[in-house]
Design an enzyme around this catalytic site. Structure first.
Site, PDB file in Angstrom:
ATOM      1  N   ASP A  54       0.832  -1.189   0.000  1.00 14.04           N
ATOM      2  CA  ASP A  54       0.000   0.000   0.000  1.00 14.04           C
ATOM      3  C   ASP A  54       0.876   1.252   0.000  1.00 14.04           C
ATOM      4  O   ASP A  54       1.949   1.267   0.605  1.00 14.04           O
ATOM      5  CB  ASP A  54      -0.904   0.008   1.234  1.00 14.04           C
ATOM      6  CG  ASP A  54      -1.880   1.164   1.210  1.00 14.04           C
ATOM      7  OD1 ASP A  54      -2.832   1.095   0.420  1.00 14.04           O
ATOM      8  OD2 ASP A  54      -1.673   2.130   1.958  1.00 14.04           O
ATOM      9  N   HIS A 106      -7.061  -0.285 -10.738  1.00 14.24           N
ATOM     10  CA  HIS A 106      -7.150   0.736  -9.698  1.00 14.24           C
ATOM     11  C   HIS A 106      -6.175   1.874  -9.986  1.00 14.24           C
ATOM     12  O   HIS A 106      -6.528   3.056  -9.874  1.00 14.24           O
ATOM     13  CB  HIS A 106      -6.853   0.094  -8.341  1.00 14.24           C
ATOM     14  CG  HIS A 106      -6.945   1.048  -7.195  1.00 14.24           C
ATOM     15  ND1 HIS A 106      -8.067   1.789  -6.927  1.00 14.24           N
ATOM     16  CD2 HIS A 106      -6.029   1.387  -6.229  1.00 14.24           C
ATOM     17  CE1 HIS A 106      -7.870   2.536  -5.856  1.00 14.24           C
ATOM     18  NE2 HIS A 106      -6.638   2.324  -5.421  1.00 14.24           N
TER      19      HIS A 106
END
Length: 306
Positions: free
Chosen positions: A143, A213
């Site tokens: 992340d 994404h």
């Protein structure tokens, strides 16, 4: 020069995170609210707990005239493709984000603040999160890969001097729920197409799959996600995963930006609201909560809470 709340720029987060969202009750005494928030700031400073105070549009306007431009409340983002996918609005007035290596001290600080606010503010929701591996999401993907270099956080995340809200930062705070079982049934190559990056080392895919994404959230001067053009309107992420006792798992997404419009633009792109294809990630994860806050400068908070 305005001073940014230190925890906004601190990427060395403690292992234990605590997010608390509150809103005023009818008849709330703003003096009690000010006193409780000021005491929380002192308690966290004394204990070395990282603390960000985020204010929603209504509370910020009631505490100070130093309101940034284009500060809007969060509204639900609903996909128009018939999928029923949405990013829910749960806008509240006050956000405490605490993190530290010591969970007991984080718990005590936020508990004392909540007790002081009883009868004046109600806790709408809270989430405890943790750091997983080397800043991994529970999907196994890293992340924050798209974050700017740490030395650029002021440029990216902080309202410049001379503007309303100088030294402050716009916040997006969302609790995403993962359908991890469904996602894990995908072959790794398909998982990588969902994110737009490799799982092992977070290398950007080329060509970039349009539904990925990355192609929705990496804003560029030209086509979003097109790495042949410069990035624009970047944000600095501080996301951490969570796991509830009932098996619910996901990511608590928090990001900081010097303006709010790019945060809204990303959400609209993810749900295909401007004519694009919906972000494939939303087939496996969607926010159960979402709110916009503003983290005022230290000087503005000092004046507002006095």
């Amino acid at each position: 020069m305005a001073t940014t709340q230190p925890a906004v720029l601190n990427r060395d987060m403690g292992q234990h995170q605590w997010y608390v969202h509150l809103s005023r009750l009818d008849g709330a005494d703003i003096g009690v609210v000010k006193s409780a928030v000021q005491q929380l700031r002192k308690d966290c400073a004394d204990k070395g707990i990282n603390l960000v105070i985020g204010l929603g549009p209504t509370l910020l306007a009631d505490l100070t005239d130093d309101v940034p431009n284009d500060f809007q409340a969060y509204e639900t983002f609903v996909s128009t493709d018939g999928s029923g996918k949405e990013a829910k609005d749960t806008q509240e007035e006050l956000l405490f984000w605490l993190n530290s290596e010591k969970r007991d001290e984080v718990w005590k600080a936020q508990w004392d603040a909540r007790e002081a606010l009883k009868g004046h503010m109600k806790v709408a929701r809270e989430t405890m999160t943790f750091i997983f591996g080397e800043s991994l999401d529970l999907s196994g993907f890293k992340d924050g890969t798209g974050n700017p270099e740490p030395e650029r956080d002021v440029e990216v995340a902080i309202v410049p001097d001379g503007e309303s809200g100088a030294g402050g930062s716009f916040i997006i705070a969302q609790r995403w729920i993962h359908d991890l079982e469904a996602f894990n049934l995908l072959p790794v190559a398909e998982q990588e197409k969902v994110f737009g990056r490799t799982k092992a080392d977070s290398t950007r895919l080329s060509p970039q799959p349009p539904p990925s994404h990355l192609s929705h959230v990496e804003l560029r001067e030209g086509k979003t996600g097109d790495d042949s053009t410069p990035k624009r309107d970047e944000m600095s992420r501080r996301s951490t995963p969570y796991a509830f006792h009932d098996g619910t798992v996901g990511l608590y997404f928090m990001a900081f930006c010097k303006s709010q419009a790019p945060l809204r633009e990303r959400m609209r792109a993810m749900y295909g609201l401007d004519g694009g294809v919906r972000d494939r990630l939303t087939s496996y994860s969607n926010p159960a909560s979402g709110a916009f806050y503003f983290a005022p400068s230290v000087e503005t908070l000092d004046a507002a809470l006095s």
